[in-house]
Write a protein that holds these residues in place. Structure first.
Motif, PDB file in Angstrom:
ATOM      1  N   UNK A  22      34.199   6.191 -33.695  1.00  0.00           N
ATOM      2  CA  UNK A  22      34.729   5.365 -32.614  1.00  0.00           C
ATOM      3  C   UNK A  22      34.577   3.898 -32.963  1.00  0.00           C
ATOM      4  N   UNK A  23      35.401   3.073 -32.307  1.00  0.00           N
ATOM      5  CA  UNK A  23      35.325   1.628 -32.468  1.00  0.00           C
ATOM      6  C   UNK A  23      34.531   1.035 -31.312  1.00  0.00           C
TER       7      UNK A  23
ATOM      8  N   UNK B 291      50.666   0.762 -27.378  1.00  0.00           N
ATOM      9  CA  UNK B 291      49.961   1.156 -28.590  1.00  0.00           C
ATOM     10  C   UNK B 291      48.501   1.492 -28.285  1.00  0.00           C
ATOM     11  N   UNK B 292      48.011   1.000 -27.139  1.00  0.00           N
ATOM     12  CA  UNK B 292      46.640   1.241 -26.711  1.00  0.00           C
ATOM     13  C   UNK B 292      46.636   1.442 -25.198  1.00  0.00           C
ATOM     14  N   UNK B 293      45.676   2.227 -24.733  1.00  0.00           N
ATOM     15  CA  UNK B 293      45.519   2.451 -23.282  1.00  0.00           C
ATOM     16  C   UNK B 293      44.053   2.280 -22.934  1.00  0.00           C
TER      17      UNK B 293
ATOM     18  N   UNK C  10      42.973   5.225 -27.558  1.00  0.00           N
ATOM     19  CA  UNK C  10      42.375   5.425 -26.243  1.00  0.00           C
ATOM     20  C   UNK C  10      41.087   4.598 -26.140  1.00  0.00           C
ATOM     21  N   UNK C  11      41.071   3.634 -25.205  1.00  0.00           N
ATOM     22  CA  UNK C  11      39.902   2.781 -25.022  1.00  0.00           C
ATOM     23  C   UNK C  11      39.333   2.978 -23.625  1.00  0.00           C
TER      24      UNK C  11
ATOM     25  N   UNK D 121      38.365   6.668 -28.097  1.00  0.00           N
ATOM     26  CA  UNK D 121      38.287   6.271 -29.501  1.00  0.00           C
ATOM     27  C   UNK D 121      37.715   4.864 -29.693  1.00  0.00           C
ATOM     28  N   UNK D 122      37.667   4.103 -28.603  1.00  0.00           N
ATOM     29  CA  UNK D 122      37.283   2.689 -28.691  1.00  0.00           C
ATOM     30  C   UNK D 122      36.501   2.368 -27.421  1.00  0.00           C
TER      31      UNK D 122
END
Length: 266
Positions: free
Chosen positions: A4-5, A185-187, A219-220, A241-242
């Motif tokens: 994960x980030x 591109x990101x949520x 996915x953040x 993921x973040x």
């Protein structure tokens, strides 16, 4: 544990410019993947107090505007992706916002993430003269704004340096997740992990309906409650993921360092 980030959102309230600049430079040097600000016109919690939701409607104190700060962050830092989590689509003309984003992207050397949302703090709208409509109407403005931003980005010269990824933030209405699947591109969303997992599955279904690869959307999650960070493995199992940690003055980055250590061990 899944890879994960790690990111950090610095709360631009009850602080000074010097303290903010020191904090984002320190976070950047730690190696965080992302640095964020928020887009609010009043404090969200009392000085020295806990972050409670929803915030009281009469809070006062120092705070700073997001995009002005973001330009300074872009100049001060060198590694992390940067952005506003999220920029309220109602507060700035979308064509102008595309211009602002491109400029900040150039200042940062191509590290900007364009975070957008429909906003949910009525006081911000009301006291600054913006009409506060219902959720469905605010989301219609968001979708129209995304189209205008994309159109303007294609026409600007110079173009952005990076691919200027679009992040859409929202806690999971059907319309929000459809917009994410269609454009983002990101949520970004929130806990607890059980709610996040349900929203994540719904987003995957929207991707299937629209023919979008679900793996193309990062996915953040924003964690502003310390206890939620203790459920890291549950969030990762839910699809995160973040991980972005909220941090207010005095900007104690030890929890962020702990997450970075855990991320580097995976």
């Amino acid at each position: 544990m899944a890879r994960f980030r790690v990111g950090v959102q610095l709360h631009p309230q009850h602080t000074t410019i010097a303290e903010l600049r020191e904090a984002w430079c320190r976070a950047d040097s730690l190696g965080v993947d992302s640095l964020w600000l928020w887009d609010h016109f009043f404090p969200l919690y009392a000085k020295g107090g806990p972050y409670l939701w929803p915030p009281a409607d009469d809070l006062e104190g120092s705070r700073f505007e997001a995009w002005t700060l973001l330009a300074a962050m872009a100049a001060d830092t060198a590694r992390s992706r940067i952005g506003v989590l999220i920029s309220n689509i109602h507060f700035r003309n979308p064509d102008l916002l595309a211009d602002m984003a491109t400029t900040v992207d150039h200042v940062s050397g191509g590290r900007l993430v364009l975070g957008l949302g429909a906003g949910n703090m009525e006081r911000d709208f009301r006291e600054y003269g913006f009409p506060f409509a219902g959720t469905a109407d605010r989301l219609k403005v968001l979708e129209a704004g995304i189209a205008r931003i994309k159109n303007r980005l294609d026409r600007l010269e110079p173009r952005s340096i990076g691919n200027l990824p679009l992040l859409i933030g929202g806690s999971g209405t059907k319309v929000t997740l459809r917009l994410v699947a269609q454009y983002a591109d990101m949520w970004n969303s929130f806990g607890p992990p059980e709610d996040y997992a349900q929203q994540n599955r719904a987003l995957d279904k929207w991707c299937s309906v629209l023919g979008r690869d679900p793996h193309a959307i990062e996915r953040t999650v924003l964690l502003d409650v310390p206890e939620e960070a203790e459920r890291l493995e549950d969030f990762l199992e839910a699809g995160v993921e973040h991980v972005i940690v909220g941090c207010g003055q005095p900007f104690d980055l030890r929890p962020v360092q702990d997450l970075l250590n855990r991320a580097r061990r995976t």
